[in-house]
Design an enzyme around this catalytic site. Sequence first.
Site, PDB file in Angstrom:
ATOM      1  N   GLN A  71       1.010  -1.177   0.016  1.00 21.74           N
ATOM      2  CA  GLN A  71      -0.015   0.060   0.058  1.00 21.74           C
ATOM      3  C   GLN A  71       0.896   1.256  -0.024  1.00 21.74           C
ATOM      4  OE1 GLN A  71      -3.821  -0.472   0.276  1.00 21.74           O
ATOM      5  NE2 GLN A  71      -2.717  -2.137  -0.532  1.00 21.74           N
ATOM      6  N   ALA A 111     -11.582   1.674   5.569  1.00 23.18           N
ATOM      7  CA  ALA A 111     -10.604   1.022   4.718  1.00 23.18           C
ATOM      8  C   ALA A 111      -9.822   1.687   3.730  1.00 23.18           C
ATOM      9  CB  ALA A 111     -11.392  -0.156   3.854  1.00 23.18           C
ATOM     10  N   HIS A 112      -9.202   1.286   3.014  1.00 25.95           N
ATOM     11  CA  HIS A 112      -7.962   2.187   2.010  1.00 25.95           C
ATOM     12  C   HIS A 112      -8.955   2.753   1.138  1.00 25.95           C
ATOM     13  CE1 HIS A 112      -7.009  -1.858  -0.160  1.00 25.95           C
ATOM     14  NE2 HIS A 112      -8.519  -1.952  -0.139  1.00 25.95           N
ATOM     15  N   ASN A 113      -8.486   3.997   0.995  1.00 25.71           N
ATOM     16  CA  ASN A 113      -9.074   4.921  -0.061  1.00 25.71           C
ATOM     17  C   ASN A 113     -10.561   5.316   0.212  1.00 25.71           C
ATOM     18  OD1 ASN A 113      -6.932   2.931  -1.731  1.00 25.71           O
ATOM     19  ND2 ASN A 113      -6.958   5.133  -2.110  1.00 25.71           N
TER      20      ASN A 113
END
Lengths: 356, 356, 356
Positions: free
Chosen positions: A200, A241-243
């Site tokens: 990431q 979560a991511h993004n």
Amino acid sequence: MNPQNFSLEKLARLVQGECVGQHDLQLAGLASLEHAAPQHLAFVNAEKYIDSAEQSKAGALIVTAALKEQIKSKQNFIVVANPYLAFAILTHVFEKKHTKTGIESTAQIDASAIISDSAYIGHYAVIGEHCVVGDETVIQSHCKIDDGVEIGKQCLIDSHVVLTGQCKLGDRVRIHANTVVGGEGFGFAPYQGKWHRIAQLGSVRIGNDVRIGSNCSIDRGALDDTILEDGVILDNLVQIAHNVKVGANTAMAAKCGIAGSTTIGKNCIFAGAVGVVGHINIADNVTVTGMSMVTKSISEAGSYSSGTPMLESLHWKRAAVRFKQLADVPLTQLMKKLDHMQSQVESLESTFKLRK
Amino acid sequence: MNPQNFSLEKLARLVQGECVGQHDLQLAGLASLEHAAPQHLAFVNAEKYIDSAEQSKAGALIVTAALKEQIKSKQNFIVVANPYLAFAILTHVFEKKHTKTGIESTAQIDASAIISDSAYIGHYAVIGEHCVVGDETVIQSHCKIDDGVEIGKQCLIDSHVVLTGQCKLGDRVRIHANTVVGGEGFGFAPYQGKWHRIAQLGSVRIGNDVRIGSNCSIDRGALDDTILEDGVILDNLVQIAHNVKVGANTAMAAKCGIAGSTTIGKNCIFAGAVGVVGHINIADNVTVTGMSMVTKSISEAGSYSSGTPMLESLHWKRAAVRFKQLADVPLTQLMKKLDHMQSQVESLESTFKLRK
Amino acid sequence: MNPQNFSLEKLARLVQGECVGQHDLQLAGLASLEHAAPQHLAFVNAEKYIDSAEQSKAGALIVTAALKEQIKSKQNFIVVANPYLAFAILTHVFEKKHTKTGIESTAQIDASAIISDSAYIGHYAVIGEHCVVGDETVIQSHCKIDDGVEIGKQCLIDSHVVLTGQCKLGDRVRIHANTVVGGEGFGFAPYQGKWHRIAQLGSVRIGNDVRIGSNCSIDRGALDDTILEDGVILDNLVQIAHNVKVGANTAMAAKCGIAGSTTIGKNCIFAGAVGVVGHINIADNVTVTGMSMVTKSISEAGSYSSGTPMLESLHWKRAAVRFKQLADVPLTQLMKKLDHMQSQVESLESTFKLRK
């Protein structure tokens, strides 16, 4: 709590309210109507609490002008337009403040980190390369501030918080104990029956006046950044979560979880344990009731829900079995069929009568 | 991120792809199509992203041969069969690597622990009796590695992780910040109105290439061990109760919870916040959709769900009331009754007509 | 595990059971029927395990008198009324005990804190002003015990626990790793489109014999205290919001969440991931099944549920669509209509027959 007392007059002035009764009454703290003693100030927010107010031992009450008229047995008041807001403001008067500045001897701080002289760094904190800590920011014990993290002014980072993934925090951000910001997003490419980790490379950007509870996980983005805009408030045990992007002043109660790459608008309110799938958009001013599952984009402001109501378990079991059967019951067709038969029967009846 | 640049040719070679265009183009990193600058490499995974690719400022694109033909305005490509996998591989090239080895001066390590010379132990880590830490394993600051814990090679144990209950980890295991592995299982015997604690004597065994997110709880077994087989990947805030067994390469998204003594097969995929009751068996290759409640064993591979769809709250309330009523509506019987009445009515109609 | 062995006779005596067979048989530990070796003691709790017991390699079995008669191939038994309770008691015999006392050299303890001589304080623990730690209490490494916190006797506070908000703990309290007690409640007053933080002035009071799992968040009250009464047991990842009161001996499985100001009675059992809204009352002896959403007060003891049963996803989708349609299907009216039509049809049929 502070041992310091404040006069009723002084407290009224702090909330721009009208002081009624004994102006020099000394008050030691705030309390609920139920547990207040004569040295306490309590607040009354609605007519339904008037009885409790009459019975309360509180030395003084924060009220509206209208409520004051209805509370006969009390003499000391702070009269304001919004008692709950006045109460919120006064909690800060009685809150124990953090006053220490400087760096505890046991903190490990990389030589390249820039720490404001007015900041406080607690015991056993570890601060990595090129970190920045702004004025009057408090970093409690055992925090891990990993390489490249930047923290603004007047922030509170409580004990055992981990800030990593080169995240950037604005001013007046408050992050409670044992939360992780900037941890690795859950990104894996499936290939030949195995999961291949996607490193990431994005980060987390947190605006001003953001509040994050304890035991939360806010993951760094895969390529772009995960974003919490100004004024976002999150309760405990929340997963971002991511993004994910959360719009300004949106609030989430405990145990909400937002899956990757979802965008949430401004001024939304999510009750506890709401789940939102990934890669969707939620409009501004959306309310979602507790434990709802949001499986598609919401383009209109409003209130949304899912789930079934709580029932006594035996009742629930019968309903649950019927839910399963519903799959094979064409409800709308059934309604039409019923209407059609009704007509048939009525037609039969009337013809029959005619021919009698 | 690494300041190092890589040529398009070099990157193509790393993913065994075909380099098309300017072979010596220097690339500084990966980026999304939307945010890429000319020094970035982006990837295109499906036809629906072709417009974004055309508009992207990315210096080069990872594509399939078929996609390449459709992207007219770009010249520089890495052509591969699986762009997402190629992207996953290249993220590792641009990821900041941990390079330190050795033991920070502030770490407390019991004399009986065996720590590889190539391992790294961060500040304020505490490592107990008879622990083992393998080659090239990184243990970040503040970790607590309790007595008898064994960790394989090339693992990453992030800050504030607690490994206890004599758990054993394979190689290349990654555990993110503030997770607890080997905590006490929730075992109590009710007797005379009180709960009597059952000391947990089992452990946790974690295979190779397992990934556990942040703020997870993986409890030790009561007598036998809790087991995560090779290649299992868990997102954040996941609960794995005592004596659960998770089969190889199974993936669980954030906030899943698996109750005690349940066995889950290989290659399963659980979406976010799935709950599974205790003492059941889930077959291999089972998918469970988000927030589902799994209340009984699943013996067939396939996809399973529960819950109700999100609705506007007023709509939902009406449906929820009807769900409650369903308990007293014999749906299948109702369908039969309707069919029977239909026959009766039709019979009446035809007889009637005959006799006209 | 302890290397010490115990004779069958001695173990029988510890649970006030009858020793049958080889009294001096040396046993090294407890094990499940499945994994037991000849040096292990296992237990049999129900008739359905008799086959497993016959096949087990366990050296001895804990059984009831009735079960003993049915297990033909074994000779060595401890006969008791309640084998599960006897097993629970014996787990403590084989559990590894914490024996260290004293304060590790790296712990930071404020001069005003009162620490019992028989307590243990682990490495890198930080203990603030006016804290109290009682006799034989164990505080593991990296704990943060903030100013004004008081901990009773014989407690276990596991690694990385944060106790703050001036919380007070009774005796024999066990709190597992990475849990936060006394964190700030989620209290904000909305005003002019922003959230105004309400400083939380209450605390947390925890009775005797309370058990809290890992990664839990137990928030301090806004004005009054959050309360966990004697004997409450909580699993991992549980959220207890500000001003919640949990009655004595109530148990909550992992991932439960209780919203603010809710009062829960005594002896309740909440299965995993139950959510309870704020400001309601739950009676004593209430059971709530897994993942249920409790949206209103419960005044009667009993079992309660919500949700829908797990189905194969395609089946579920059809049922879910019908759930949505239910909003416009007046079920009870439909049933009445159907009954009415039935009468009409029957009436038509009989009149018709009469007139034939």
